[in-house]
Structures are given as structure tokens and as C-alpha cells.
Scaffold this motif. Structure first.
Motif, PDB file in Angstrom:
ATOM      1  N   ALA A 167       0.830  -1.211   0.000  1.00 34.71           N
ATOM      2  CA  ALA A 167       0.000   0.000   0.000  1.00 34.71           C
ATOM      3  C   ALA A 167       0.862   1.258   0.000  1.00 34.71           C
ATOM      4  N   THR A 168       1.980   1.196   0.726  1.00 37.67           N
ATOM      5  CA  THR A 168       2.906   2.332   0.757  1.00 37.67           C
ATOM      6  C   THR A 168       3.445   2.619  -0.633  1.00 37.67           C
ATOM      7  N   ARG A 169       3.910   1.567  -1.318  1.00 34.71           N
ATOM      8  CA  ARG A 169       4.459   1.738  -2.664  1.00 34.71           C
ATOM      9  C   ARG A 169       3.407   2.252  -3.631  1.00 34.71           C
ATOM     10  N   SER A 224       6.118   7.912   2.681  1.00 35.70           N
ATOM     11  CA  SER A 224       7.548   7.997   2.407  1.00 35.70           C
ATOM     12  C   SER A 224       8.369   7.762   3.671  1.00 35.70           C
ATOM     13  N   ILE A 225       7.942   8.383   4.767  1.00 42.44           N
ATOM     14  CA  ILE A 225       8.654   8.213   6.036  1.00 42.44           C
ATOM     15  C   ILE A 225       8.549   6.772   6.503  1.00 42.44           C
ATOM     16  N   GLN A 226       7.365   6.168   6.348  1.00 45.31           N
ATOM     17  CA  GLN A 226       7.174   4.782   6.748  1.00 45.31           C
ATOM     18  C   GLN A 226       8.021   3.861   5.897  1.00 45.31           C
ATOM     19  N   GLY A 227       8.117   4.172   4.606  1.00 44.23           N
ATOM     20  CA  GLY A 227       8.928   3.354   3.707  1.00 44.23           C
ATOM     21  C   GLY A 227      10.397   3.406   4.042  1.00 44.23           C
ATOM     22  N   GLN A 228      10.839   4.488   4.699  1.00 48.74           N
ATOM     23  CA  GLN A 228      12.243   4.613   5.082  1.00 48.74           C
ATOM     24  C   GLN A 228      12.453   4.345   6.569  1.00 48.74           C
ATOM     25  N   SER A 229      11.451   3.743   7.209  1.00 50.55           N
ATOM     26  CA  SER A 229      11.568   3.487   8.639  1.00 50.55           C
ATOM     27  C   SER A 229      12.605   2.408   8.912  1.00 50.55           C
ATOM     28  N   THR A 230      13.134   2.421  10.136  1.00 51.73           N
ATOM     29  CA  THR A 230      14.125   1.429  10.537  1.00 51.73           C
ATOM     30  C   THR A 230      13.540   0.027  10.475  1.00 51.73           C
ATOM     31  N   TYR A 265      31.756  15.041 -12.193  1.00 52.93           N
ATOM     32  CA  TYR A 265      31.619  14.020 -11.160  1.00 52.93           C
ATOM     33  C   TYR A 265      32.252  12.691 -11.596  1.00 52.93           C
ATOM     34  N   THR A 266      32.847  11.998 -10.623  1.00 51.23           N
ATOM     35  CA  THR A 266      33.406  10.663 -10.836  1.00 51.23           C
ATOM     36  C   THR A 266      32.721   9.693  -9.883  1.00 51.23           C
ATOM     37  N   LEU A 267      32.289   8.556 -10.393  1.00 52.16           N
ATOM     38  CA  LEU A 267      31.593   7.577  -9.562  1.00 52.16           C
ATOM     39  C   LEU A 267      32.587   6.871  -8.640  1.00 52.16           C
ATOM     40  N   LEU A 268      32.282   6.899  -7.335  1.00 56.49           N
ATOM     41  CA  LEU A 268      33.130   6.250  -6.342  1.00 56.49           C
ATOM     42  C   LEU A 268      32.506   4.982  -5.787  1.00 56.49           C
ATOM     43  N   LYS A 269      31.210   5.040  -5.492  1.00 57.13           N
ATOM     44  CA  LYS A 269      30.522   3.918  -4.853  1.00 57.13           C
ATOM     45  C   LYS A 269      29.173   3.699  -5.526  1.00 57.13           C
ATOM     46  N   ARG A 270      28.741   2.458  -5.536  1.00 53.40           N
ATOM     47  CA  ARG A 270      27.436   2.115  -6.097  1.00 53.40           C
ATOM     48  C   ARG A 270      26.883   0.915  -5.354  1.00 53.40           C
ATOM     49  N   LYS A 271      25.572   0.943  -5.108  1.00 52.10           N
ATOM     50  CA  LYS A 271      24.903  -0.206  -4.505  1.00 52.10           C
ATOM     51  C   LYS A 271      23.518  -0.344  -5.127  1.00 52.10           C
ATOM     52  N   LEU A 272      23.184  -1.535  -5.549  1.00 49.83           N
ATOM     53  CA  LEU A 272      21.865  -1.816  -6.125  1.00 49.83           C
ATOM     54  C   LEU A 272      21.123  -2.788  -5.223  1.00 49.83           C
ATOM     55  N   SER A 273      19.946  -2.362  -4.755  1.00 52.87           N
ATOM     56  CA  SER A 273      19.081  -3.254  -3.986  1.00 52.87           C
ATOM     57  C   SER A 273      17.884  -3.619  -4.860  1.00 52.87           C
ATOM     58  N   THR A 274      16.943  -4.346  -4.301  1.00 52.01           N
ATOM     59  CA  THR A 274      15.774  -4.742  -5.088  1.00 52.01           C
ATOM     60  C   THR A 274      14.913  -3.539  -5.463  1.00 52.01           C
ATOM     61  N   LYS A 275      14.985  -2.448  -4.672  1.00 54.86           N
ATOM     62  CA  LYS A 275      14.128  -1.288  -4.915  1.00 54.86           C
ATOM     63  C   LYS A 275      14.874  -0.016  -5.277  1.00 54.86           C
ATOM     64  N   LEU A 331      35.993  13.258  -0.978  1.00 52.54           N
ATOM     65  CA  LEU A 331      35.249  14.511  -0.849  1.00 52.54           C
ATOM     66  C   LEU A 331      35.804  15.589  -1.765  1.00 52.54           C
ATOM     67  N   PRO A 332      34.940  16.521  -2.143  1.00 52.64           N
ATOM     68  CA  PRO A 332      33.505  16.647  -1.850  1.00 52.64           C
ATOM     69  C   PRO A 332      32.705  15.649  -2.681  1.00 52.64           C
ATOM     70  N   ALA A 333      31.484  15.352  -2.232  1.00 49.19           N
ATOM     71  CA  ALA A 333      30.732  14.289  -2.885  1.00 49.19           C
ATOM     72  C   ALA A 333      29.233  14.569  -2.924  1.00 49.19           C
ATOM     73  N   LEU A 334      28.594  13.924  -3.884  1.00 48.92           N
ATOM     74  CA  LEU A 334      27.140  13.953  -4.029  1.00 48.92           C
ATOM     75  C   LEU A 334      26.610  12.554  -3.777  1.00 48.92           C
ATOM     76  N   PHE A 335      25.708  12.429  -2.804  1.00 53.95           N
ATOM     77  CA  PHE A 335      25.031  11.157  -2.523  1.00 53.95           C
ATOM     78  C   PHE A 335      23.710  11.186  -3.264  1.00 53.95           C
ATOM     79  N   LEU A 336      23.531  10.259  -4.191  1.00 56.37           N
ATOM     80  CA  LEU A 336      22.378  10.270  -5.083  1.00 56.37           C
ATOM     81  C   LEU A 336      21.663   8.931  -5.012  1.00 56.37           C
ATOM     82  N   VAL A 337      20.354   8.972  -4.762  1.00 58.84           N
ATOM     83  CA  VAL A 337      19.562   7.742  -4.651  1.00 58.84           C
ATOM     84  C   VAL A 337      18.340   7.840  -5.553  1.00 58.84           C
ATOM     85  N   PHE A 338      18.123   6.789  -6.352  1.00 59.01           N
ATOM     86  CA  PHE A 338      16.951   6.680  -7.222  1.00 59.01           C
ATOM     87  C   PHE A 338      16.184   5.403  -6.898  1.00 59.01           C
ATOM     88  N   PRO A 339      14.883   5.370  -7.181  1.00 61.42           N
ATOM     89  CA  PRO A 339      14.220   4.075  -7.299  1.00 61.42           C
ATOM     90  C   PRO A 339      14.918   3.324  -8.430  1.00 61.42           C
TER      91      PRO A 339
END
Length: 288
Positions: free
Chosen positions: A31-33, A78-84, A240-250, A208-216
Motif C-alpha cells: 500500500a505504501t508503494r 515515504s517516512i514509513q517506507g524509510q523506517s528502521t 563528477y566521478t563515480l566512487l561507490k554504487r549499490k543496487l538493492s531490489t528497490k 570529498l567533496p561528494a554527491l550522494f544520489l539515490v533513485f528508485p
């Protein structure tokens, strides 16, 4: 001698303190999604109607947004979707990435972070002793205003007004216009300080300095108009140069390091189909 009547024992419910109430039911993950996705779609359609000058359609779409709870319902979801409890705090990824960084800041001085579209003041970064966080708060302003607030925010005039990290976590996907997304990315460069360029990770790589970027994840994994390769070229054109990347299911998470000298020749990136497919989405980023 008359027998005394047995005392009636009050039920447990009768003795329960009146202040105790059952916690409000939370939305299921599905329902949240659904609510978040619907809100995004309606916002995008509304922005398109406004841009086209169709006031009647825009009013109908705004009414539909209000009917499903408006910004307040979207914020709760949105807050619930990012809850601990649901493991959704994206800032934990950033904190983990910086865990092995050797900071050379004076004792007691923290990294300065600009968090655009902040959903919570109690996320992992806010609770840590690593960051001094400045927020453009989604909860008090709403994402459309967050976009405007960031784009209209006065540019830093000195190093003391700049930041070591800018966070755009689940923000660009909410911006309804592809060109506005590009401009938002371009503007992040102007807020980053190059004072701490000596900060490195365990591998000796400057962070540093860095941009933290998150997408669905579907924004870059399943779009007709944006791939990770194209995103990398767009970011490279901004310095910008890519330093770190992580892909989850969402979600997909990135950490980009900003160079001190941005690209000399700004490159245009127009809306072009790069990943054909019937079931793909239309998310894209345009640089004009």
C-alpha cells in the motif's frame, strides 16, 4: 446473620488507563508503494497540465491528489517506507561508505552536509556524530517547493557556506520535468567545498567533496531514456566521478566525487531512446 454479597470484580478493560490506545495501523509495504507511485504520477501529470496551460485538467489532478490524502499522506508513506523497521533509511548506506574514511578535520569539527528533501531528522546521518546537517525539509515544505527552494537558494559566497556532501536521496525522481532534474544536478556542484580533498578511504581514494544520489532502481535500470552508462556520462560532464554504487531490489545508491575543475565544455544531453522496450518507463534526465 445475613450473608454478604460477593464483590464484583471489574473487568481488565474497565481498569485499563484511559490514555492507552491501540497504535494507529500502518500501511502495508504494498500500500505504501502504491500510494507513493500514484502520488508521483498525479504530480507529474499536474505539472504537465500546468506547463501546457490546461488549468481545468490541472485542477482535476490536484483534486485527485487531495482525495488520496495529499502531501500529508505521501509524506507518511515515504517516512514509513524509510523506517528502521523496514530497513529503508537510505542514509545508512552513506554512513557505511564513509565508515573507513580518515578525517583530518580539527577536533570536534564535523562534515557539513546539505540534505535536500529530508524526510526525517532522526535518520542515521542525523544521529551520527559525523555530520553537521542542513536540511531542506520535505516534511515542512513539500517536494515541489523543495525543488524550488534548492534552485532558488542563494549560491555560497564563501567556503563557510559550502558543504562537504550534498544528499539527493529520492528527490530527482519526484521532480516532474526532465530538464529541471538536469539543472538540479548541475547546481549541486556550486554548493560543494573542495577544502577537504585530502579525505580518503582505506583504499587511499579521495572521497570529498561528494554527491550522494539515490533513485528508485527502475529509474535507471528499466528506463527507455536513461541507463547507468548514460547517467555516468551526464555526471562526468558536470565534473563528477563515480566512487561507490549499490543496487538493492528497490533502490540504487551512488556516491559521486566532484572534481575541483568541472568539465570545460558543457555537454548537452537530450531525451533520446537508449533502451527500447514495451515495459520500460519514461524516466530521463536532460541537460540543456
Amino acid at each position: 446473620m445475613a450473608s454478604s454479597k460477593p464483590k464484583k470484580h471489574k473487568s481488565l478493560s474497565a481498569g485499563r488507563p484511559p490514555t492507552l490506545r491501540r497504535p494507529a495501523a500502518s500501511l502495508s509495504s504494498k500500500a505504501t508503494r502504491t500510494l507513493i507511485r500514484s502520488h508521483h504520477q498525479l504530480q507529474k501529470a499536474s505539472a504537465a497540465a500546468v506547463k501546457a496551460g490546461d488549468e481545468r485538467k490541472a485542477a482535476i489532478l490536484e483534486h485527485q491528489i487531495e482525495q488520496q490524502g495529499g502531501l500529508q499522506a505521501y509524506q507518511r508513506a515515504s517516512i514509513q517506507g524509510q523506517s528502521t523497521e523496514r530497513g529503508g533509511d537510505s542514509s545508512k548506506v552513506l554512513l557505511n561508505w564513509l565508515a573507513d574514511v580518515s578525517f583530518r578535520a580539527p577536533a570536534g569539527e564535523r562534515l557539513r552536509m546539505l540534505e535536500v528533501g529530508a524526510l526525517s531528522r532522526s535518520n542515521a546521518c542525523s544521529r551520527s556524530s559525523v555530520f553537521d546537517v542542513t536540511r531542506i525539509d520535505l516534511r515542512s515544505q513539500g517536494s515541489g517547493i523543495v525543488q524550488q527552494d534548492f534552485m532558488q537558494r542563494p549560491l555560497p559566497k564563501s567556503g563557510t557556506e559550502m558543504f562537504d556532501i550534498v544528499s539527493l536521496s529520492l528527490v530527482l525522481n519526484y521532480v516532474p520535468d526532465a530538464a529541471a532534474r538536469g539543472e538540479m544536478l548541475r547546481r549541486t556542484c556550486r554548493f560543494l567545498s573542495h577544502v577537504r580533498t585530502s579525505e580518503t578511504g582505506s583504499d587511499g581514494q579521495a572521497l570529498l567533496p561528494a554527491l550522494f544520489l539515490v533513485f528508485p532502481a527502475p529509474c535507471v535500470i528499466n528506463s527507455r531514456y536513461l541507463t547507468e552508462d548514460l547517467l555516468s556520462r551526464i555526471m562526468a560532464s558536470l565534473g563528477y566521478t563515480l566512487l561507490k554504487r549499490k543496487l538493492s531490489t528497490k533502490l540504487v545508491y551512488y556516491l559521486w566525487r566532484a572534481s575541483e575543475e568541472p568539465a570545460i565544455r558543457p555537454t548537452k544531453f537530450v531525451k533520446t531512446e537508449v533502451n527500447p522496450g514495451v515495459k520500460r518507463n519514461n524516466f530521463c534526465v536532460v541537460l540543456e
